[in-house]
Design a protein around this motif. Structure first.
Motif, PDB file in Angstrom:
ATOM      1  N   VAL A   1       8.295  -3.061  -4.432  1.00 31.85           N
ATOM      2  CA  VAL A   1       9.395  -3.105  -5.307  1.00 31.85           C
ATOM      3  C   VAL A   1      10.891  -2.945  -4.944  1.00 31.85           C
ATOM      4  CG1 VAL A   1       7.474  -2.186  -6.781  1.00 31.85           C
ATOM      5  CG2 VAL A   1       9.298  -0.652  -6.150  1.00 31.85           C
ATOM      6  N   GLN A   2      11.210  -2.561  -3.869  1.00 30.86           N
ATOM      7  CA  GLN A   2      12.479  -2.189  -3.400  1.00 30.86           C
ATOM      8  C   GLN A   2      13.265  -3.364  -2.833  1.00 30.86           C
ATOM      9  OE1 GLN A   2      13.712   0.929  -3.998  1.00 30.86           O
ATOM     10  NE2 GLN A   2      11.659   1.749  -4.511  1.00 30.86           N
ATOM     11  N   PRO A   3      14.518  -3.638  -3.428  1.00 31.81           N
ATOM     12  CA  PRO A   3      15.028  -4.906  -2.924  1.00 31.81           C
ATOM     13  C   PRO A   3      15.187  -4.837  -1.339  1.00 31.81           C
ATOM     14  CG  PRO A   3      16.045  -3.647  -4.958  1.00 31.81           C
ATOM     15  CD  PRO A   3      15.197  -2.757  -4.472  1.00 31.81           C
ATOM     16  N   ASP A   4      15.382  -3.973  -0.850  1.00 37.17           N
ATOM     17  CA  ASP A   4      15.794  -3.929   0.618  1.00 37.17           C
ATOM     18  C   ASP A   4      14.409  -4.343   1.343  1.00 37.17           C
ATOM     19  OD1 ASP A   4      17.655  -4.007   2.838  1.00 37.17           O
ATOM     20  OD2 ASP A   4      16.392  -2.499   3.656  1.00 37.17           O
TER      21      ASP A   4
ATOM     22  N   GLU B   1       0.621  -1.257  -0.250  1.00 41.89           N
ATOM     23  CA  GLU B   1       0.162   0.097  -0.001  1.00 41.89           C
ATOM     24  C   GLU B   1       0.985   1.503   0.045  1.00 41.89           C
ATOM     25  OE1 GLU B   1      -2.376  -0.404   3.567  1.00 41.89           O
ATOM     26  OE2 GLU B   1      -3.588  -1.879   2.641  1.00 41.89           O
ATOM     27  N   ARG B   2       2.017   1.268   0.551  1.00 41.59           N
ATOM     28  CA  ARG B   2       2.926   2.554   1.015  1.00 41.59           C
ATOM     29  C   ARG B   2       3.526   2.796  -0.405  1.00 41.59           C
ATOM     30  NH1 ARG B   2       3.696   7.334   3.764  1.00 41.59           N
ATOM     31  NH2 ARG B   2       5.816   7.533   3.959  1.00 41.59           N
ATOM     32  N   LEU B   3       3.070   4.124  -0.796  1.00 32.40           N
ATOM     33  CA  LEU B   3       3.852   4.444  -2.089  1.00 32.40           C
ATOM     34  C   LEU B   3       5.135   5.542  -1.717  1.00 32.40           C
ATOM     35  CD1 LEU B   3       0.539   5.598  -4.309  1.00 32.40           C
ATOM     36  CD2 LEU B   3       1.870   3.520  -4.389  1.00 32.40           C
ATOM     37  N   GLN B   4       6.037   4.934  -2.572  1.00 37.69           N
ATOM     38  CA  GLN B   4       7.402   5.851  -1.930  1.00 37.69           C
ATOM     39  C   GLN B   4       8.361   5.603  -2.992  1.00 37.69           C
ATOM     40  OE1 GLN B   4       7.282   7.441   1.028  1.00 37.69           O
ATOM     41  NE2 GLN B   4       9.229   8.485   1.099  1.00 37.69           N
ATOM     42  N   SER B   5       8.689   6.755  -3.635  1.00 40.54           N
ATOM     43  CA  SER B   5       9.972   6.762  -4.592  1.00 40.54           C
ATOM     44  C   SER B   5       9.577   5.757  -5.899  1.00 40.54           C
ATOM     45  CB  SER B   5      11.170   6.610  -4.008  1.00 40.54           C
ATOM     46  OG  SER B   5      11.142   5.357  -3.587  1.00 40.54           O
ATOM     47  N   ARG B   6      10.523   5.547  -6.650  1.00 39.40           N
ATOM     48  CA  ARG B   6      10.531   4.524  -7.704  1.00 39.40           C
ATOM     49  C   ARG B   6      11.404   3.365  -7.604  1.00 39.40           C
ATOM     50  NH1 ARG B   6       5.502   4.880 -10.291  1.00 39.40           N
ATOM     51  NH2 ARG B   6       5.159   7.203 -10.814  1.00 39.40           N
ATOM     52  N   SER B   7      10.956   2.437  -8.437  1.00 43.60           N
ATOM     53  CA  SER B   7      11.888   1.258  -8.530  1.00 43.60           C
ATOM     54  C   SER B   7      13.257   1.816  -9.264  1.00 43.60           C
ATOM     55  CB  SER B   7      11.323   0.121  -9.414  1.00 43.60           C
ATOM     56  OG  SER B   7      12.450  -0.736  -9.889  1.00 43.60           O
ATOM     57  N   LEU B   8      14.191   0.996  -8.828  1.00 45.13           N
ATOM     58  CA  LEU B   8      15.457   1.506  -9.415  1.00 45.13           C
ATOM     59  C   LEU B   8      15.742   1.305 -10.932  1.00 45.13           C
ATOM     60  CD1 LEU B   8      17.919   0.327  -6.342  1.00 45.13           C
ATOM     61  CD2 LEU B   8      17.008   2.463  -6.943  1.00 45.13           C
ATOM     62  N   SER B   9      14.997   0.147 -11.328  1.00 46.86           N
ATOM     63  CA  SER B   9      15.045  -0.118 -12.615  1.00 46.86           C
ATOM     64  C   SER B   9      13.886   0.609 -13.310  1.00 46.86           C
ATOM     65  CB  SER B   9      14.988  -1.346 -12.911  1.00 46.86           C
ATOM     66  OG  SER B   9      13.799  -2.018 -12.364  1.00 46.86           O
ATOM     67  N   GLY B  10      13.179   1.496 -13.031  1.00 51.36           N
ATOM     68  CA  GLY B  10      12.207   2.301 -13.441  1.00 51.36           C
ATOM     69  C   GLY B  10      11.106   2.108 -13.012  1.00 51.36           C
ATOM     70  N   PRO B  11      10.001   2.830 -13.351  1.00 54.53           N
ATOM     71  CA  PRO B  11       8.643   2.924 -12.688  1.00 54.53           C
ATOM     72  C   PRO B  11       7.991   1.295 -12.857  1.00 54.53           C
ATOM     73  CG  PRO B  11       8.753   4.866 -13.769  1.00 54.53           C
ATOM     74  CD  PRO B  11      10.119   4.145 -14.206  1.00 54.53           C
TER      75      PRO B  11
ATOM     76  N   ASP C   1       1.089   4.517 -13.420  1.00 59.72           N
ATOM     77  CA  ASP C   1      -0.117   5.177 -13.448  1.00 59.72           C
ATOM     78  C   ASP C   1      -0.456   6.046 -11.900  1.00 59.72           C
ATOM     79  OD1 ASP C   1      -0.066   2.684 -12.428  1.00 59.72           O
ATOM     80  OD2 ASP C   1      -2.214   2.561 -12.300  1.00 59.72           O
ATOM     81  N   ARG C   2       0.660   5.464 -11.076  1.00 58.91           N
ATOM     82  CA  ARG C   2       0.461   5.995  -9.653  1.00 58.91           C
ATOM     83  C   ARG C   2       1.593   7.334  -9.473  1.00 58.91           C
ATOM     84  NH1 ARG C   2      -0.153   0.688  -6.218  1.00 58.91           N
ATOM     85  NH2 ARG C   2      -1.825  -0.354  -7.108  1.00 58.91           N
ATOM     86  N   PRO C   3       1.471   7.924  -8.617  1.00 60.79           N
ATOM     87  CA  PRO C   3       2.603   8.925  -8.324  1.00 60.79           C
ATOM     88  C   PRO C   3       3.843   8.273  -7.841  1.00 60.79           C
ATOM     89  CG  PRO C   3       0.755   9.055  -6.781  1.00 60.79           C
ATOM     90  CD  PRO C   3       0.472   8.135  -7.655  1.00 60.79           C
ATOM     91  N   ALA C   4       3.872   7.241  -7.193  1.00 57.43           N
ATOM     92  CA  ALA C   4       4.987   6.447  -6.834  1.00 57.43           C
ATOM     93  C   ALA C   4       4.818   4.998  -6.833  1.00 57.43           C
ATOM     94  CB  ALA C   4       5.631   7.135  -5.635  1.00 57.43           C
ATOM     95  N   ASP C   5       5.746   4.239  -6.744  1.00 55.63           N
ATOM     96  CA  ASP C   5       5.777   2.805  -6.830  1.00 55.63           C
ATOM     97  C   ASP C   5       5.396   2.418  -5.163  1.00 55.63           C
ATOM     98  OD1 ASP C   5       6.100   2.142  -9.418  1.00 55.63           O
ATOM     99  OD2 ASP C   5       8.219   1.940  -9.145  1.00 55.63           O
ATOM    100  N   PRO C   6       4.872   1.249  -4.961  1.00 50.36           N
ATOM    101  CA  PRO C   6       4.602   0.721  -3.655  1.00 50.36           C
ATOM    102  C   PRO C   6       6.209   0.272  -3.234  1.00 50.36           C
ATOM    103  CG  PRO C   6       3.708  -0.651  -5.132  1.00 50.36           C
ATOM    104  CD  PRO C   6       3.991   0.423  -5.913  1.00 50.36           C
TER     105      PRO C   6
END
Length: 596
Positions: free
Chosen positions: A343-346, A321-331, A335-340
């Motif tokens: 998607v972040q490796p950590d 649910e939490r939208l925060q920044s973008r995936s390192l390899s691209g969105p 269609d959302r203002p940020a990626d959930p």
């Protein structure tokens, strides 16, 4: 506020596909314990945990228990007593207890999912019935006929609850130092005098009577642990005929203010000449108490599992649910203002660590529970002995590792929330606080490590380890030609040989230096825990592929197993390296130099 939904798909997979409990039940004579009985039971347990217990979790944490110093009474959090009434009326208290004492007579392993669900839903509430099961086991195996007749039925049905009174203000793990006294009385009973601390559910308002199992010394007791006897001391006196009499001279002197499990009553209990009855033989109480303690240790291991499961569920929901920044390899969600954040490796590292430890830990815990049934009911003496050896070996791993992994997973899950995890709103900080106690009570992680290394491996010559290594070898030989499992079977077989060699090397060094056992114990516990999970993850992939589970479920098992072998199993390398340094790095620094 955190939420909970019982993971029934994985629970069923573990029981029926991975452990194939139905085959064991058929061999052990549990003819009625088929899937047609167990499945609806799991559904009802999930409903009770999710709709009755889980909503009380936050209230129990905020309200805690209330102690009245004038009367010594303890009042539980609002809703706890009503939930306990529903628990006992549903027959849950006696699920795996013998039918002759009012139980349902089902296999022990059938009760383990219920324990897990309760722990996930409301750990503090679950502590009230937890020790009743251990008290019942101790009395069943060591009590006199009249004690079984008088006390067992009440404990099994939940009409009364039980406690385990070991620890004293000056005496924790070293029970040989305890001072509580037991003086013989003219009527065959004993007068018990002393103070016990950290007594879970020592006083409460859920039941009219509480059955305390108390360690004490007889007047002629030899010094040390060989001079300890066990006594049953009810809150209200109980005669040999079962008649309940006046209030006994046992009183709650205080309740502890704790880091977590606020809804659980952790009591100081004062015995001032209380009437008690000897359980088992004089000076043999420690053996009887270990019957109770080992039951509790498996239960506490499931507490770590249950908390980790709930923490993972909430972290996964938030990460989606939490939208925060973008995936390192691209969105990934343009269609959302940020990626959930999932998607972040950590974030995935933390979520996958939790998933791997929870699902692998479920297999470990339930398999240990199945050994309880095999040790008691298997048809041959050899099978019963092997199950007992394996159970003894697995118990400190279940207790030590599942609880430490519970702490790790609740902290990972909290971390996924960022700063929102640290505040009370989402309930994650409560899970982290509650988890911390599981590594401490019923024997700290260090005690589990010493038990595994010193007693179960060295003193008993690795009897349980040999059984488990035989399981690993049989599985690897069976799957040797299976290309789909080659990525797991080869490394598992190699690591099993390393495990065996490492154990033999420790034993050889310990023959010349007794400090070797204590120095190696912690790392050996976790090395063993990660090896056991490696076996269960390889088995999980095989079981999933052979099952009728959806393809997505089977794919998830395989990918999680790959993550486990690639990212978690290598922790054994650090533990092995630490073991091989020996005691010197731990003992070389002079005590006086610690604050130099």
């Amino acid at each position: 506020m955190s939420s909970y939904s019982a993971p029934l798909r994985d629970i069923r997979f573990t029981l029926f596909d991975l452990l194939d409990v139905e085959s064991s039940f058929a061999r052990l004579g549990f003819d009625e314990a088929g899937r047609d009985l167990v499945d609806p039971m799991l559904d009802e347990a999930a409903r009770f945990a999710g709709t009755v217990l889980a909503p009380l979790n936050k209230a129990g944490d905020e309200h805690g228990v209330r102690y009245d110093k004038d009367s010594g009474s303890v009042t539980t959090a609002p809703g706890f007593a009503e939930a306990y009434r529903q628990f006992t009326e549903g027959g849950w208290s006696g699920l795996s207890a013998p039918a002759e004492f009012g139980g349902m007579g089902l296999p022990h392993v059938v009760g383990m999912p219920l324990e897990e669900m309760i722990n996930s839903a409301n750990l503090a509430w679950g502590n009230f019935p937890l020790l009743s099961h251990g008290a019942a086991n101790a009395l069943q195996h060591h009590g006199e006929d009249w004690q079984r007749e008088v006390f067992l039925g009440k404990l099994v049905t939940g009409e009364w609850t039980g406690t385990m009174c070991l620890t004293e203000p000056h005496c924790g793990t070293d029970l040989g130092l305890l001072k509580t006294r037991a003086e013989p009385a003219a009527d065959g009973a004993y007068s018990i005098t002393g103070t016990k601390i950290f007594i879970t559910a020592g006083e409460h308002d859920l039941t009219p009577n509480i059955v305390h199992l108390v360690l004490a010394r007889l007047p002629d007791a030899p010094a040390g642990s060989k001079g300890i006897s066990l006594f049953v001391v009810p809150k209200f006196k109980v005669g040999r005929d079962g008649a309940v009499g006046e209030r006994n001279a046992v009183r709650c002197g205080a309740v502890e203010h704790k880091m977590g499990i606020h809804g659980s009553a952790t009591c100081v209990m004062n015995f001032d000449g209380a009437q008690g009855w000897l359980v088992g033989q004089p000076h043999r109480g420690l053996m009887a108490m270990f019957t109770m303690m080992n039951t509790a240790r498996l239960g506490v291991g499931l507490q770590g599992l249950g908390l980790a499961e709930r923490a993972l569920q909430n972290a996964l929901r938030y990460a989606r649910e939490r939208l925060q920044s973008r995936s390192l390899s691209g969105p990934k969600y343009p269609d959302r203002p940020a990626d959930p954040i999932i998607v972040q490796p950590d974030v995935r590292r933390m979520l996958l660590t939790c998933k791997a430890l929870v699902e692998g830990g479920r297999a470990l815990g339930y398999h240990a529970g199945l050994q309880v049934d095999l040790a008691a009911h298997a048809g041959s003496e050899e099978e019963r002995r092997q199950a007992d050896d394996l159970l003894g070996f697995l118990t400190p791993i279940v207790k030590g590792c599942l609880t430490e992994w519970g702490v790790e997973c609740t902290y990972h899950a909290l971390q996924c929330f960022g700063g929102h995890g640290y505040i009370a709103e989402h309930g994650m900080e409560q899970l982290a606080r509650d988890a911390r106690i599981t590594t401490l009570y019923e024997g700290t992680t260090g005690i589990q490590a010493l038990d595994l290394m010193g007693r179960k491996t060295m003193q008993l010559q690795g009897a349980g380890l040999k059984v488990f290594l035989g399981m690993v070898q049989a599985f690897c030989e069976q799957q040797a030609g299976n290309a789909a499992l080659a990525e797991f079977v080869g490394p598992l077989a190699e690591k099993a040989r390393e495990w065996q060699g490492l154990t033999m090397a420790i034993a050889k060094r310990a023959a010349g230096d007794p400090e070797e056992i204590g120095a190696a114990a912690h790392d050996y516990l976790f090395y063993s825990g990660y090896m056991v999970l490696a076996y269960w993850w390889a088995r999980s992939v095989a079981a999933a592929e052979a099952s009728s589970q959806p393809q997505a479920f089977r794919d998830a098992k395989r990918e999680t197993a790959r993550f486990y072998f690639a990212r978690i199993l290598p922790r054994t390398l650090a533990h092995k390296a630490a073991i091989e340094t020996g005691p010197a790095p731990l003992l070389a620094l002079d005590e006086a130099a610690f604050d130099a």
